[in-house]
Design a protein around this motif. Structure first.
Motif, PDB file in Angstrom:
ATOM      1  N   VAL A   1      19.037 -26.692 -33.575  1.00 30.52           N
ATOM      2  CA  VAL A   1      20.499 -26.855 -33.829  1.00 30.52           C
ATOM      3  C   VAL A   1      21.415 -26.052 -32.740  1.00 30.52           C
TER       4      VAL A   1
ATOM      5  N   TRP B   1      20.394 -27.538 -29.072  1.00 32.39           N
ATOM      6  CA  TRP B   1      21.192 -28.576 -28.961  1.00 32.39           C
ATOM      7  C   TRP B   1      22.871 -28.063 -28.495  1.00 32.39           C
TER       8      TRP B   1
ATOM      9  N   ARG C   1      22.262 -28.037 -24.585  1.00 33.39           N
ATOM     10  CA  ARG C   1      22.510 -29.442 -24.653  1.00 33.39           C
ATOM     11  C   ARG C   1      21.603 -30.181 -24.005  1.00 33.39           C
ATOM     12  N   ILE C   2      21.688 -31.314 -22.977  1.00 27.96           N
ATOM     13  CA  ILE C   2      21.038 -32.282 -22.308  1.00 27.96           C
ATOM     14  C   ILE C   2      19.788 -31.658 -21.684  1.00 27.96           C
TER      15      ILE C   2
ATOM     16  N   VAL D   1      30.914 -26.992 -30.270  1.00 28.26           N
ATOM     17  CA  VAL D   1      30.542 -25.705 -29.888  1.00 28.26           C
ATOM     18  C   VAL D   1      30.555 -26.233 -28.300  1.00 28.26           C
TER      19      VAL D   1
ATOM     20  N   LEU E   1      23.884 -37.101 -24.298  1.00 26.11           N
ATOM     21  CA  LEU E   1      23.923 -36.353 -25.720  1.00 26.11           C
ATOM     22  C   LEU E   1      25.161 -35.807 -26.030  1.00 26.11           C
TER      23      LEU E   1
ATOM     24  N   ALA F   1      28.122 -33.260 -27.628  1.00 23.26           N
ATOM     25  CA  ALA F   1      28.233 -31.915 -28.123  1.00 23.26           C
ATOM     26  C   ALA F   1      27.980 -31.508 -29.456  1.00 23.26           C
ATOM     27  N   LEU F   2      27.582 -30.378 -29.816  1.00 18.55           N
ATOM     28  CA  LEU F   2      27.313 -30.203 -31.268  1.00 18.55           C
ATOM     29  C   LEU F   2      28.587 -29.987 -32.037  1.00 18.55           C
ATOM     30  N   PRO F   3      29.039 -30.512 -33.063  1.00 19.88           N
ATOM     31  CA  PRO F   3      30.103 -30.308 -33.913  1.00 19.88           C
ATOM     32  C   PRO F   3      29.710 -29.161 -34.719  1.00 19.88           C
TER      33      PRO F   3
ATOM     34  N   VAL G   1      27.885 -28.801 -38.203  1.00 20.09           N
ATOM     35  CA  VAL G   1      26.594 -29.349 -38.249  1.00 20.09           C
ATOM     36  C   VAL G   1      25.574 -28.137 -38.742  1.00 20.09           C
ATOM     37  N   PRO G   2      25.640 -27.147 -37.924  1.00 20.84           N
ATOM     38  CA  PRO G   2      24.573 -26.329 -38.209  1.00 20.84           C
ATOM     39  C   PRO G   2      24.544 -25.662 -39.735  1.00 20.84           C
ATOM     40  N   GLY G   3      25.689 -25.497 -40.419  1.00 22.15           N
ATOM     41  CA  GLY G   3      25.697 -25.140 -41.820  1.00 22.15           C
ATOM     42  C   GLY G   3      25.172 -26.077 -42.690  1.00 22.15           C
TER      43      GLY G   3
ATOM     44  N   VAL H   1      23.000 -28.672 -41.933  1.00 23.54           N
ATOM     45  CA  VAL H   1      21.758 -28.726 -41.645  1.00 23.54           C
ATOM     46  C   VAL H   1      21.156 -27.441 -42.314  1.00 23.54           C
TER      47      VAL H   1
ATOM     48  N   TYR I   1      23.763 -40.525 -30.986  1.00 22.41           N
ATOM     49  CA  TYR I   1      23.763 -39.452 -30.300  1.00 22.41           C
ATOM     50  C   TYR I   1      24.663 -39.187 -28.954  1.00 22.41           C
TER      51      TYR I   1
ATOM     52  N   ASN J   1      27.865 -38.212 -31.328  1.00 19.99           N
ATOM     53  CA  ASN J   1      27.629 -36.683 -31.471  1.00 19.99           C
ATOM     54  C   ASN J   1      26.623 -36.442 -32.637  1.00 19.99           C
ATOM     55  N   GLY J   2      25.708 -37.260 -33.072  1.00 17.22           N
ATOM     56  CA  GLY J   2      24.842 -37.090 -34.079  1.00 17.22           C
ATOM     57  C   GLY J   2      23.818 -36.058 -33.773  1.00 17.22           C
ATOM     58  N   GLY J   3      23.592 -35.734 -32.618  1.00 18.94           N
ATOM     59  CA  GLY J   3      22.387 -34.862 -32.139  1.00 18.94           C
ATOM     60  C   GLY J   3      21.056 -35.675 -31.567  1.00 18.94           C
TER      61      GLY J   3
ATOM     62  N   ALA K   1      22.461 -34.490 -40.506  1.00 20.42           N
ATOM     63  CA  ALA K   1      23.187 -33.757 -39.625  1.00 20.42           C
ATOM     64  C   ALA K   1      24.206 -34.973 -38.994  1.00 20.42           C
TER      65      ALA K   1
END
Lengths: 397, 397
Positions: A52, A56, A60-61, B25, B37, B39-41, B44-46, B48, B223, B227-229, B287
């Protein structure tokens, strides 16, 4: 009974797989529901966090290439392969079990000639996990076949020149009965039909021998004995020599021979990846990959031996702790017919399971009257087994 | 050009969505590949980690109920609903886009009478993302329909009494062209056929208005702009009044009216969850749920306004920075025909994109000669746009 506790301690001391328990997150609960959702392997949280945050979040991509995302379905398939007796290049991971049953069964009907040559009948285990039966009915409808539900034991007498494919479960999810994969596959082949096996309740608990027994297609989930996590992706096995003719009903861009060519016409990729469909769900997929690392150097024969010892000992303890007649095992006593679970019939099973869970023994209830206990040899010990039976006896009074 | 940099700074200062960038991020890279794809919100990491360590690791099987795993597909569907103009109860999340195209298109053909009444033709966007075309061909084959690929603009003239269903992409993945969903849907309905829309490249970037325009069925991935991963589950929309007759080709146990009844015969659940199939992949699903929280209080009209301002400004900057004739935009200049990306044709696009990425401007290359730049209004700013065009100009020399 002190002697059963002593026996449990002795068996645990002699158990060569006992050290694997450290590789799982477990607590004081006796967890006998790994046949529904396997316990968390300790290596998974860190791996998922890396997927994650770094793969990701930072790459990323670029991770589709640099982190090996694109090739994950077949790479992880090759990790499952030895657990089910398959050489590399025949298993691809992705989608749910239901979706893979659909691919496998339509594929089998087409391999059998798709209704031509009079092969327009699908046989399906009448006692199967429901989804297999529902999907088989859908396949029959879409391919113009007739669906015939029957007991697995009836297959050798029923399979014939009209049969295109037979869909069977290796282990019955309810009773824990293990079906005879080699002889049933052989009977199906003798009739010129294709054998499709659902391995959900056997893979990771006992030897399957897909290649050895010439199984045509197979599917399985990865969240039971393979501990891949809730809803982790399932897998599809297509025997090597059938792959060139395997004609998927779900030809997504991920199974195209040149996926980034973005051609308007479909040309299937060679090999197992012909079973891929759309973009694979990477988080679940790579959690599964980390979970499979616990199998490094584990012999599936040793797993089977321990599984039988666990279920034998459980039945013995139940016999000792539970008042006669209060429960009845519907799991076969013969080793050759037993998977890695014990199912006990009990009129008030729903209520009993609630009380067991309250007391720290987790199995599950299957409608209408079944207490189901699954034994995952990687992390269940004989002490757990003795305690579960003892608490069951106390609960039943 | 200092004046463009100043303009960018002014536009960023006035941008009411600018503060959302903090919820992702991001680093010094200009990320214009969120249409591939997202980007990571940051949330999300916390989330997941909690799903893996606590929900799976500690609660294990109890989480199906206690952590809301079982109801996640429809609960998350309801979170997507307002982003595509749908009232609750019509969207279910799960499976890949390809698999959902299959469900939607077979469902549409069956709703249209399944080849009866002479409706045995499926029209499909010839310029579609390939997977849609491959799946449409499979659906045609399995349902006995004829498949007719055509340009979306040809649909009103081609759709007729033989047409069962029409599968179209809202935004063309290659050119970024936005198709006229209201008028095409209306033309399809006038001919008595069903409209199935693929929203992969529009949902989260512009208003869709599924309910308002009477779309029958729709699918989309999560995704890209959501931004779902990587490979996060896709979704299926079935309009409320069609749900009772929606007849899925993938009737898994998760869409049964009484899934734990384990009945051998299938009875579909009411509502959107009729579109469910097998056990949902919880890690990817949750996620996505965390990722969707960034949309709280975001107006999709504001997103669309910013998206158009971003692509307008990019085209203006490209005009200023890139030597005339070196690239040609194949994205329509009219706002009504533009999605949230700009595609530039350039003979050496593959090599150019490599160099752009080396210089910290990430878009993607689409075979054979397209540079594709996606603009996610939630985290791309006008300064990014100016820099991307400037680096492109320098790279092209």
């Amino acid at each position: 009974m002190p002697e059963l506790r002593e026996r449990a301690a002795e068996l645990d001391a002699l158990d060569e797989l006992a050290k694997l328990r450290e590789q799982f997150v477990l607590d004081e609960v006796v967890y006998l529901d790994g046949n529904s959702l396997g316990a968390l392997p300790v290596g998974v949280p860190g791996r998922v966090d890396d997927v994650v945050r770094r793969q990701w979040g930072e790459l990323r991509i670029r991770s589709w290439e640099e982190s090996g995302w694109w090739t994950a379905p077949e790479r992880i398939g090759d990790r499952i392969a030895p657990l089910v007796g398959a050489a590399p290049g025949q298993i691809v991971v992705g989608d749910s079990t239901s979706v893979n049953v659909f691919k496998a069964l339509v594929g089998a009907v087409r391999l059998a000639g798709e209704g031509r040559d009079g092969r327009n009948e699908i046989l399906v285990d009448a006692t199967t996990f429901p989804t297999d039966g529902y999907i088989a009915a859908s396949v029959a409808r879409l391919t113009g076949c007739e669906l015939r539900p029957l007991e697995p034991a009836e297959v050798p007498g029923a399979v014939g020149p009209r049969t295109a494919a037979v869909l069977l479960n290796h282990v019955d999810y309810r009773t824990g009965r293990l079906h005879d994969l080699p002889s049933l596959t052989s009977a199906i082949h003798d009739a010129g039909a294709l054998a499709v096996w659902d391995l959900c309740h056997s893979a990771g608990a006992l030897p399957v021998g897909l290649d050895e027994h010439g199984v045509d297609l197979a599917v399985g989930c990865t969240y039971k004995y393979l501990n891949g996590g809730p809803g982790s992706p399932a897998y599809l096995y297509v025997r090597g020599d059938l792959q060139d003719r395997f004609d998927s009903p779900l030809p997504g861009w991920n199974s195209h021979a040149d996926p980034f060519g973005m051609s308007p016409s479909y040309a299937p990729a060679p090999g197992a990846l012909r079973g891929r469909v759309g973009t694979p769900d990477i988080l679940s997929m790579l959690a599964l990959e980390a979970a499979l690392e616990v199998w490094e150097d584990v012999s599936i024969d040793a797993v089977r031996a321990k599984s039988l010892a666990l279920t034998d000992f459980f039945l013995e303890c139940v016999g000792a702790y539970v008042t006669g007649g209060r429960v009845e095992s519907i799991t076969p006593s013969a080793h050759a017919e037993r998977g890695s679970q014990v199912a006990l019939r009990c009129p008030d099973a729903g209520e009993v399971m609630k009380r067991l869970i309250e007391r720290g023994v987790v199995g599950d209830f299957r409608h209408p009257d079944v207490l189901r206990f699954g034994f995952t040899p990687l992390y269940v010990g004989f002490g757990d087994v003795e305690r579960a039976a003892r608490v069951l006896g106390e609960t039943l009074g």
